[in-house]
Design a protein around this motif. Structure first.
Motif, PDB file in Angstrom:
ATOM      1  N   PHE A  15     -27.533  13.832  11.247  1.00 29.66           N
ATOM      2  CA  PHE A  15     -26.179  13.285  11.202  1.00 29.66           C
ATOM      3  C   PHE A  15     -25.284  14.005  12.201  1.00 29.66           C
ATOM      4  CE2 PHE A  15     -21.814  13.181   9.776  1.00 29.66           C
ATOM      5  CZ  PHE A  15     -21.619  11.850   9.404  1.00 29.66           C
ATOM      6  N   ARG A  16     -25.320  15.337  12.165  1.00 28.91           N
ATOM      7  CA  ARG A  16     -24.452  16.115  13.057  1.00 28.91           C
ATOM      8  C   ARG A  16     -24.852  15.943  14.513  1.00 28.91           C
ATOM      9  NH1 ARG A  16     -22.904  21.870  11.564  1.00 28.91           N
ATOM     10  NH2 ARG A  16     -21.313  21.334  13.081  1.00 28.91           N
ATOM     11  N   MET A  17     -26.150  15.849  14.805  1.00 26.50           N
ATOM     12  CA  MET A  17     -26.579  15.646  16.186  1.00 26.50           C
ATOM     13  C   MET A  17     -26.153  14.270  16.679  1.00 26.50           C
ATOM     14  SD  MET A  17     -27.837  17.626  18.364  1.00 26.50           S
ATOM     15  CE  MET A  17     -27.600  17.189  20.074  1.00 26.50           C
ATOM     16  N   HIS A  18     -26.218  13.273  15.808  1.00 23.00           N
ATOM     17  CA  HIS A  18     -25.750  11.946  16.202  1.00 23.00           C
ATOM     18  C   HIS A  18     -24.247  11.958  16.473  1.00 23.00           C
ATOM     19  CE1 HIS A  18     -29.336   9.481  14.438  1.00 23.00           C
ATOM     20  NE2 HIS A  18     -29.680  10.284  15.431  1.00 23.00           N
ATOM     21  N   MET A  48     -23.195  -1.939  21.316  1.00 23.92           N
ATOM     22  CA  MET A  48     -24.002  -0.880  20.700  1.00 23.92           C
ATOM     23  C   MET A  48     -23.106   0.203  20.104  1.00 23.92           C
ATOM     24  SD  MET A  48     -26.998  -0.496  23.511  1.00 23.92           S
ATOM     25  CE  MET A  48     -27.546  -1.949  24.381  1.00 23.92           C
ATOM     26  N   ALA A  49     -22.073   0.584  20.843  1.00 24.34           N
ATOM     27  CA  ALA A  49     -21.132   1.599  20.347  1.00 24.34           C
ATOM     28  C   ALA A  49     -20.437   1.105  19.082  1.00 24.34           C
ATOM     29  CB  ALA A  49     -20.109   1.942  21.423  1.00 24.34           C
ATOM     30  N   GLY A  50     -20.014  -0.142  19.097  1.00 26.01           N
ATOM     31  CA  GLY A  50     -19.370  -0.719  17.918  1.00 26.01           C
ATOM     32  C   GLY A  50     -20.298  -0.764  16.723  1.00 26.01           C
ATOM     33  N   ASN A  51     -21.570  -1.041  16.955  1.00 24.49           N
ATOM     34  CA  ASN A  51     -22.544  -1.035  15.873  1.00 24.49           C
ATOM     35  C   ASN A  51     -22.739   0.360  15.315  1.00 24.49           C
ATOM     36  OD1 ASN A  51     -24.659  -3.404  15.018  1.00 24.49           O
ATOM     37  ND2 ASN A  51     -23.316  -3.926  16.735  1.00 24.49           N
ATOM     38  N   LEU A 147     -30.099   2.739  18.106  1.00 19.67           N
ATOM     39  CA  LEU A 147     -29.017   2.377  19.025  1.00 19.67           C
ATOM     40  C   LEU A 147     -28.841   3.412  20.132  1.00 19.67           C
ATOM     41  CD1 LEU A 147     -26.556   0.959  16.380  1.00 19.67           C
ATOM     42  CD2 LEU A 147     -27.543  -0.346  18.278  1.00 19.67           C
ATOM     43  N   PHE A 148     -28.951   4.693  19.800  1.00 22.99           N
ATOM     44  CA  PHE A 148     -28.853   5.716  20.848  1.00 22.99           C
ATOM     45  C   PHE A 148     -29.971   5.557  21.872  1.00 22.99           C
ATOM     46  CE2 PHE A 148     -26.173   8.336  17.864  1.00 22.99           C
ATOM     47  CZ  PHE A 148     -25.049   8.316  18.669  1.00 22.99           C
ATOM     48  N   GLY A 162     -29.411  10.306  32.729  1.00 23.19           N
ATOM     49  CA  GLY A 162     -29.801  10.301  31.323  1.00 23.19           C
ATOM     50  C   GLY A 162     -28.782  11.039  30.477  1.00 23.19           C
ATOM     51  N   MET A 163     -28.777  10.725  29.199  1.00 14.72           N
ATOM     52  CA  MET A 163     -27.840  11.362  28.278  1.00 14.72           C
ATOM     53  C   MET A 163     -28.164  12.841  28.131  1.00 14.72           C
ATOM     54  SD  MET A 163     -27.001  10.322  24.345  1.00 14.72           S
ATOM     55  CE  MET A 163     -28.347  11.229  23.601  1.00 14.72           C
TER      56      MET A 163
END
Length: 173
Positions: A15-18, A48-51, A147-148, A162-163
């Motif tokens: 959760f925190r990493m997301h 995707m961000a909205g999702n 999604l990420f 890349g991210m």
């Protein structure tokens, strides 16, 4: 990490990493590029961000937080991209992400085993997955990961680096 339930210890790091990845995923992406689709077949990054934001609101609602996603009409139940709709900006979605995420994090930390193991009916779940709130937490983390991954691919297709997985220690949720 102090949490009432040992059941959430395994999901809190994800959760925190997301939460961190949300900022990293959109780093440098222009609003124009956030609306680009590949050959008219893919979802765009803004969708995707909205999702992602909607996923956090969905889980928050399941866990008893009454806040409503201000863009629910665009994203509720993973609604398909509408090529004619006007989607929120990445900046607006980032603000919403950082409004709901700390509330949801606190709720996860304060949830009891009884809360998490209480039933939650979700028709899409296969028969081998117990229908409870804890498994909805897992499903939500899985959806965010999916999604990420798609956003990471879109970054490369749109010629962005890349991210990165940099961590902002001031974000403690």
């Amino acid at each position: 990490m102090d949490a009432k339930s040992k059941l959430v210890h395994i999901v809190i790091p994800a959760f925190r990493m997301h939460t961190q990845n949300f900022n990293n995923a959109f780093d440098g992406i222009t609003e124009a590029d956030a609306l680009k689709r590949i050959e008219g077949r893919t979802n765009h990054i803004a969708w995707m961000a909205g999702n992602l934001v909607n996923c956090r609101y969905w889980l928050a609602n399941i866990l008893g937080i009454a806040d409503a996603d201000p863009n629910e009409q665009l994203f509720k139940e993973a609604k398909a991209l509408d090529a004619t709709a006007v989607y929120p900006t990445l900046d607006a979605l980032k603000q919403q992400w950082h409004i709901i995420s700390p509330k949801l994090f606190e709720r996860l930390k304060n949830a009891t085993d009884e809360d998490l193991l209480s039933g939650f009916n979700f028709p899409m779940m296969p028969s081998f997955v117990q229908q409870n709130k804890l498994n909805m937490v897992g499903m939500s983390i899985d959806r965010e990961s999916y999604l990420f991954g798609q956003i990471g691919l879109m970054r490369r297709i749109l010629d962005y680096p890349g991210m990165k997985y940099e961590v902002d220690e001031s974000i403690n949720y």
